[in-house]
Design a protein around this motif. Structure first.
Motif: not given
Length: 84
Positions: A10, A13, A40-41, A44, A49, A53, A57, A62
């Motif tokens: 996270g 990113i 990322a949320w 997504g 997706s 991965r 993530f 993301a």
């Protein structure tokens, strides 16, 4: 151990999104982690997706979501600076 990877990816990113846009994320490392996780949320939700991965993530959505988030936050911060 999975949670630690979650935080590291996270942060990376969020940091990359700031680099791509040339904007600083408020909050330093914690801000990067939050931007990466929220990005990322967002990615997504908007893009689905797909792609590689790592630690729950999907990297490309993301990163794109984090770029969108950093851009919006930078616009808000700019407007707040003008208002004062």
């Amino acid at each position: 151990m999975s949670f630690i990877w979650f935080l590291i990816i996270g942060g990376i990113i969020g940091w990359l999104a700031g680099l791509i846009l040339g904007k600083d994320i408020p909050g330093g490392v914690i801000g990067n982690i939050i931007a990466g996780i929220i990005g990322a949320w967002i990615g997504g939700m908007l893009l689905g997706s797909w792609g590689p991965r790592v630690s729950d993530f999907y990297i490309l959505p993301a990163l794109l979501g984090a770029i969108i988030l950093v851009f919006i936050v930078s616009l808000i911060m700019k407007a707040m600076r003008r208002a004062t």
